[in-house]
Design an enzyme around this catalytic site. Structure first.
Site, short mmCIF file in Angstrom:
data_model
loop_
_atom_site.label_atom_id
_atom_site.label_comp_id
_atom_site.label_asym_id
_atom_site.label_seq_id
_atom_site.Cartn_x
_atom_site.Cartn_y
_atom_site.Cartn_z
N HIS A 60 41.90 26.78 24.87
CA HIS A 60 42.96 27.73 24.58
C HIS A 60 42.41 29.08 24.13
CE1 HIS A 60 47.34 27.97 23.07
NE2 HIS A 60 46.88 29.19 23.23
N ARG A 64 42.94 38.43 27.87
CA ARG A 64 43.68 39.71 27.96
C ARG A 64 43.56 40.46 29.28
NH1 ARG A 64 46.95 38.05 24.26
NH2 ARG A 64 46.33 38.30 22.10
N ASN A 94 49.20 34.47 29.78
CA ASN A 94 50.12 35.53 29.34
C ASN A 94 49.44 36.90 29.38
OD1 ASN A 94 48.50 34.79 27.18
ND2 ASN A 94 50.05 35.21 25.64
N HIS A 232 47.87 24.04 20.03
CA HIS A 232 47.82 24.43 18.61
C HIS A 232 48.82 23.71 17.68
CE1 HIS A 232 50.94 26.99 20.19
NE2 HIS A 232 50.10 27.90 20.69
N ASP A 305 42.45 29.27 20.28
CA ASP A 305 43.57 30.20 20.41
C ASP A 305 43.11 31.63 20.10
OD1 ASP A 305 46.04 31.26 20.94
OD2 ASP A 305 47.06 30.36 19.22
N HIS A 309 43.61 41.42 19.21
CA HIS A 309 44.57 42.53 19.07
C HIS A 309 43.84 43.73 18.49
CE1 HIS A 309 48.20 40.40 20.17
NE2 HIS A 309 47.89 39.42 19.34
#
Lengths: 426, 326
Positions: A60, A64, A94, A232, A305, A309
């Site tokens: 996981h 980006r 995503n 998760h 995960d 950012h």
């Protein structure tokens, strides 16, 4: 090209090996393992005092690319992964656009290959555009190289679509990775519901918002006869539901992140937005049950995960900051502290959760040091202390609450498909 | 009030009541007594903060608190600047950090901040050298409201310790409730919160208080009722079915007081009141109500806080100004 790793402590849970010995790699494969190997090799590595294990497999992560290249690229993400000992990482879909077609899957695979930094395994979306309404062309995704599908970041809210997706995915021999979250129940929540959300006045996310969906998806997987993987896991109740499902033979697997094992919701008293993750950091009781779940096999794998950012996205009011923290580079020392130091798992048990066990979740033929296998290997100094400094972060983003921490357990070297890979020290 | 003696106050910021000791709360209240006396003089102004600049940074609408702070600052001879920004423009435009840096570049001493997000004043305080006063952050804290509330209780009943105080209404979203709980429990009062079960937040009893949805239980034996404003219109997914039912179950009306309340009960409300909702007309204007005293006391309490923070800034440990550098 051949590499001889000498005198290491070999831990290969796939073969039940936990003892000192040598490993010989010829070409991209492991050609000999165990005992003293006398053969000459092009490169000799003295692994005295180090653990030699299969390269870690992360179920996981968020790389980006495409769409979020300012946060991370496949290249920077894999570099961070290698620094953390991961030789294969699953990239969640995503992105922008989301990974929901053959072209996207191939783009990502090629990008990863170009870097020479390990394997990026694209996870395809369950539904087109991750909208939760139309299934993706899963048979083609499988053919293009996906082993799993997920709408990570969201649950597939519509139960009939989820049921059919599970049925269809099982036909295509894909595991469905489910991000379990009842968004209505989460409402405007930003942290775990409990004493600390009350004191801090931050919107509460009840644990049930996760376990309700875990329960639904397990029941749907049962109905569909499909393989389901719960992403998760963060609550005691989810662990309990998964444990009972496994006991009655449901084909469900689960992962937990290092941060959910390390920090509880009390840490949020600083309002540090790097602690804002989804699912949120939970209570001490949840942490205890997650550890028990790892110990008894309810939870199969440790997954990061990893969610990069930008600093300016995180440097703001807690409510407005995005969810997520990076995790590749700190995974090993954090789980060492949470699981080995506290006596929950042995080294072989821990390494299993990072190698053969996630490989099994995916049906992926790595995670073992058996003769003939692709030589993805990590060398670990189990007791080396180091400080996680912002200037040394390999990821393009540095949104980690662990910056400044002194960590124990370090990755000393990585071999990917028979080649030594050095991550340039910053 | 300007005589230079040792005052046991070291804090640079006032971000919440949780971080204060009982002694610090008492110190603020004691100073507020003096300032209230000044407010009663023909010329209610002292030169204590002359030359200091105080910014009201209100990122959420407020009339009462902002006016009260502005007046408090002016009574202390500080220069004031009002910066009102709708919180929504923060979400899109200039970041809070940039706003803070820009305001600070104007060479100011204190920032009074109201913000819709919990933790925003703490964030601000980490990014500026100026002292930061929290004038309400999301559902987290509203320390000056709690201080003026306990000041009013102490003024009316002579003490806080040992009293029974019930806070009634939307506890879940109330910063006033949280700050009051900290202040009252630190000062030795016993606190009950009361509201519909949907508006009682998780594990609130761990704050050392009682929680109930029985209005009778909350009113019986209480020395003080602190009644919170109810906002039904703003609830996207309703926490209770109608204002009508809220009034029926939780509204403080004359008959409720007659049936259950002590004779000399004190009724408080942080304002603005929804008449006929959480408080009936006759209770709001009745003999037990001290709502307007709270407003008067608010100015005195805020003067005390500005004074103490200014005092701390003047001490050696804190540099009052660093040319905008961090």
């Amino acid at each position: 090209m051949s590499i001889l790793i000498k005198n290491g402590h070999i831990i290969d849970p796939a073969q039940g090996i936990d003892k000192k010995g040598d490993i010989l790699i010829e070409g991209d494969e492991i050609s000999q393992i165990g005992g003293k190997i006398k053969k000459k090799a092009d490169v000799e590595i003295n692994a005295e005092g180090l653990i030699v294990a299969p390269g870690f497999i992360d179920l996981h992560s968020h790389l980006r690319e495409p769409g979020g290249e300012e946060k991370e690229t496949v290249e920077s993400g894999l570099r961070a992964a290698v620094a953390g000992g991961f030789t294969t990482v699953c990239a969640m879909p995503n992105t922008d656009p989301p990974c929901d077609t053959r072209a996207q899957v191939e783009f990502l695979k090629n990008r990863a290959k170009e870097t020479g930094l390990g394997t990026g395994l694209p996870v395809g979306a369950i539904t087109k555009d991750r909208k939760g309404t139309h299934m993706t062309e899963m048979c083609e995704l499988k053919e293009a190289g996906c082993l799993a599908v997920s709408d990570d970041g969201d649950s597939v809210e519509d139960s009939v679509i989820m049921r059919r997706a599970l049925e269809y995915a099982s036909m295509a021999d894909l595991v469905v990775m489910s991000h379990c979250e009842d968004k209505e129940l989460v409402d405007e929540g930003v942290m775990n519901e409990g004493y600390w959300s009350t004191v801090l006045g931050l919107g509460p996310i009840p644990g049930k918002a996760e376990s309700i969906m875990v329960d639904r998806d397990i029941q749907l997987a049962e109905l569909a006869g499909a393989r389901l993987h719960i992403a998760h896991v963060s609550t005691a109740e989810s662990v309990d539901i998964i444990r009972r499902a496994k006991a009655r033979g449901v084909r469900v697997t689960a992962e937990v992140t290092p941060h959910h094992l390390t920090l509880s919701d009390e840490a949020l008293t600083t309002y540090d937005t790097n602690l804002k993750v989804n699912p949120p950091l939970r209570s001490d009781n949840d942490i205890r049950e997650l550890k028990k779940g790892l110990k008894d096999g309810t939870i199969d794998a440790i997954a990061t995960d990893h969610a990069p950012h930008l600093e300016n996205e995180k440097e703001r009011e807690f409510n407005y900051a995005p969810f997520g923290m990076i995790g590749f580079e700190t995974a090993l020392p954090l789980v060492r502290k949470a699981l080995i130091e506290e006596g929950h798992l042995s080294w072989p048990e821990l390494i299993s959760k990072l190698t053969v066990s996630p490989a099994k979740v995916l049906g992926y033929d790595r995670g073992s040091l058996a003769v003939g296998e692709i030589a993805d290997i990590v060398l670990i100094n189990p007791d080396k202390e180091w400080v996680y400094e912002k200037s040394k972060v390999q990821s393009k983003s540095s949104n980690s609450p662990f910056i400044g921490w002194t960590l124990k357990g370090a990755v000393e070297g990585v071999i990917i498909a028979g080649k030594q890979v050095q991550v340039e020290q910053k | 009030m300007t005589k230079k003696k040792q005052i046991p106050w070291e804090k640079k910021n006032l971000l919440g009541i949780e971080e204060l000791s009982e002694e610090e709360i008492q110190l603020i209240l004691d100073h507020a007594v003096g300032f209230k006396e000044i407010l009663g003089r023909p010329i209610p102004k002292v030169p204590t903060l002359r030359g200091k600049t105080i910014v009201n940074l209100f990122c959420e609408p407020s009339t009462r608190t902002r006016s009260s702070f502005e007046l408090a600052a002016k009574r202390l001879s500080a220069d004031t600047l009002n910066v009102a920004t709708a919180s929504s423009s923060f979400a899109k435009g200039e970041s809070l950090k940039d706003t803070a840096k820009n305001i600070e570049a104007m060479k100011i001493d204190m920032i009074i901040m109201r913000h819709a997000c919990a933790g925003a004043p703490l964030f601000l305080s980490k990014n500026v050298d100026a002292s930061v006063i929290n004038a309400g952050d999301g559902s987290h804290e509203h320390p000056t409201q709690a201080l003026l509330d306990v000041f009013t209780v102490r003024e009316k009943l002579g003490k806080v310790s040992g009293l029974k105080v019930s806070i009634i209404g939307d506890i879940a979203h109330s910063r006033v409730a949280r700050s009051n709980i900290w202040a009252l429990t630190k000062m030795g009062a016993s606190v009950t919160v009361c509201g519909p079960k949907t508006l009682l937040p998780a594990e609130i009893e761990k704050m050392g208080i009682k929680a109930t949805s029985s209005l009778r239980e909350a009113v019986e034996g209480a020395d003080v009722l602190n009644v919170l404003r109810i906002q039904f219109e703003r609830q996207k997914k309703a926490f209770f079915p109608s204002l009508r039912e809220y009034v029926r179950e939780f509204g403080i009306k004359a008959d409720v007081l007659e049936k259950y309340a002590k004779k000399d009960i004190v009724i408080m409300h942080p304002g603005p009141i929804n008449r006929g909702v959480e408080l009936s007309q006759e209770v709001a204007d009745g003999p037990y109500s001290v709502i307007l005293d709270q407003v008067t006391n608010g100015v005195a309490v805020r003067m005390a806080i500005l004074f103490l923070l200014g005092h701390a800034r003047g001490k050696g440990g804190l540099k009052s100004r660093k040319n905008g550098k961090k």
